[in-house]
Enzyme design. Structure first.
Site, short mmCIF file in Angstrom:
data_model
loop_
_atom_site.label_atom_id
_atom_site.label_comp_id
_atom_site.label_asym_id
_atom_site.label_seq_id
_atom_site.Cartn_x
_atom_site.Cartn_y
_atom_site.Cartn_z
N ASP A 114 -6.99 -3.51 -7.46
CA ASP A 114 -6.72 -4.48 -6.08
C ASP A 114 -7.52 -5.85 -6.11
OD1 ASP A 114 -8.25 -3.17 -3.13
OD2 ASP A 114 -9.63 -4.64 -4.08
N ARG A 121 -3.34 6.99 0.47
CA ARG A 121 -3.89 8.14 1.39
C ARG A 121 -2.75 8.62 1.86
NH1 ARG A 121 -8.62 9.36 0.12
NH2 ARG A 121 -10.15 8.25 -1.15
N ARG A 145 -7.02 10.78 -6.82
CA ARG A 145 -8.20 10.91 -6.69
C ARG A 145 -9.27 10.82 -6.93
NH1 ARG A 145 -10.78 7.44 -5.92
NH2 ARG A 145 -10.83 6.01 -4.10
N ARG A 201 0.57 -1.22 0.35
CA ARG A 201 0.18 0.10 -0.01
C ARG A 201 0.66 1.40 0.04
NH1 ARG A 201 -5.27 -1.01 1.79
NH2 ARG A 201 -5.96 -2.78 0.92
N TYR A 239 -14.85 -12.71 0.78
CA TYR A 239 -15.47 -11.37 1.37
C TYR A 239 -17.08 -11.60 -0.24
CZ TYR A 239 -11.97 -8.08 1.62
OH TYR A 239 -10.44 -7.33 2.69
#
Ligand code: 1CP
Length: 344
Positions: free
Chosen positions: A73, A28, A37, A24, A151
């Protein structure tokens, strides 16, 4: 030195400095990421090759890391075959209609990369040119069958994996067919990235740590092994990563990867003994250390390097992804410290 220090370390060859990258590393924590973004869905950014390539490059420029990881992702191939997935800001992947029964298997199919993810192929191709000039390899990745299944079955992020484990134990036949379909999907996604120029691949089984060793061995490992062994002929290093996997390290190492990722819960010296001399290790600074101020980050970075020792075969990384609150300046200093401390 012919190959990059990252690829050499993955192959347990001597290096001029221990290579470092961060899971990552795009994201952010970087103001330039937040700017590019905006408010849109992350899947939209991934579907735009110019944007996805730019986001992939941002941490390479800022941190001077030794590898780039494609901005994508683990749910991208699921979305691409129409399973109905969105990524909700602040939460993560959410599944429109979760996987419940045999009938849902019909909603899974192998990936046709040219038709389903042309934007991923184009992003990788763009990046390989730009990164090639810097001598920085690109890591492609996919979700491992268990983590993807969690998921699909839970419908979104979970802490306890109750529905997932209930299906695994109550209907092993359906479970195997589901994980088999997901292994095929992941294999297709990794192969497409390597065909487009990715120089290494990482299989993220982020949540495998939720499992007891016997369940992992019988119900999960064979499917992850099929993905990793399916990539053996591609001649790129394969990294196999999970969080909280202290009870599974030997089993994960037996799945066939060249490099085993370890989180901060297992000292790297111990991890190296347990995965054996045929495999490199990757990790394992606690991402939280980077929020505790430089003196703490420095001390714990040095501890990771000491634990790793001087034998070839260590790729420095965090034990899991960069936390969004991280000050990028701390990560910059971690890269610098790893490089200066390990100069040979
Ligand atoms: O809009 C945003 O910025 C949301 C945050 C985000 C980002 C930056 C998500 C949602 N995905 C990503 C990109 C991403 N996902 C990368 C980028 C490349 C890089 O490392 O720089 C990678 C490697 C992933 C892989 C991924 N997605 C994993 C495996 C790695 C891990 O962290 O364990 C997992 C589990 C996901 C699912 C996911 N996607 C996003 C979130 C918030 C989550 C986790 C949700 C949960 O807790 O279950």
């Amino acid at each position: 030195m012919s190959a990059s220090r990252f690829l050499r370390a993955c192959r347990r060859q001597p290096v001029d400095r221990t290579p470092v990258w961060f899971m990552r590393q795009a994201g952010r924590a970087l103001p330039e990421y937040r700017r590019i973004r905006g408010e849109g869905s992350i899947l939209e950014s991934i579907r735009n090759p110019d944007t996805a390539a730019e986001i992939t490059m941002q941490p390479v420029r800022r941190y001077g890391v030794d590898a780039a990881i494609l901005f994508s992702d683990i749910v991208v191939p699921l979305a691409a075959i129409g399973f109905g997935v969105d990524i909700t800001p602040g939460r993560g992947p959410v599944i429109e209609r979760p996987f419940r029964s045999e009938a849902d298997l019909a909603r899974l199919r192998p990936l046709d990369a040219e038709a389903d993810v042309p934007y991923v192929v184009e992003t990788v191709q763009k990046l390989v040119g730009e990164l090639g000039e810097l001598g920085v390899p690109l890591i492609g990745f996919a979700g491992a069958p268990f983590t993807l299944a969690s998921y699909l079955i839970e419908g979104g992020p979970t802490r306890d994996f109750v529905l997932t484990k209930a299906l695994m134990h109550s209907d092993p036949g359906l479970w195997d067919r589901l994980l088999d379909a997901l292994a095929t999907l992941s294999l297709g996604f990794l192969s497409a990235q390597v065909a487009a120029g990715a120089a290494a691949v990482q299989l993220f089984d982020s949540w495998a740590g939720a499992l007891a060793p016997a369940d992992y061995r019988d119900r999960v490992l064979p499917h992850s092994r099929r993905v990793l062994e399916g990539m053996a002929g591609a001649d790129v290093p394969r990294i196999h990563f999970g969080v909280g996997t202290a009870q599974l390290l030997e089993l994960m190492a037996s799945a066939g990867a060249d490099v085993v990722g370890v989180d901060w819960r297992v000292p790297l010296g111990e991890a190296r003994r347990r995965v054996g001399p045929e495999r490199a290790v990757q990790g394992n600074l606690d991402p939280a250390a980077c929020l505790a101020g430089w003196p703490v980050a420095e001390r714990l970075t040095r501890r990771v390097l000491e634990e790793a020792g001087t034998e070839p075969g260590h790729v420095f990384n965090l034990g899991h992804g960069v936390l969004p609150e991280t000050d990028p300046a701390v990560l910059e200093r971690v890269v610098e410290l790893v490089h200066t401390e390990t100069a040979r």
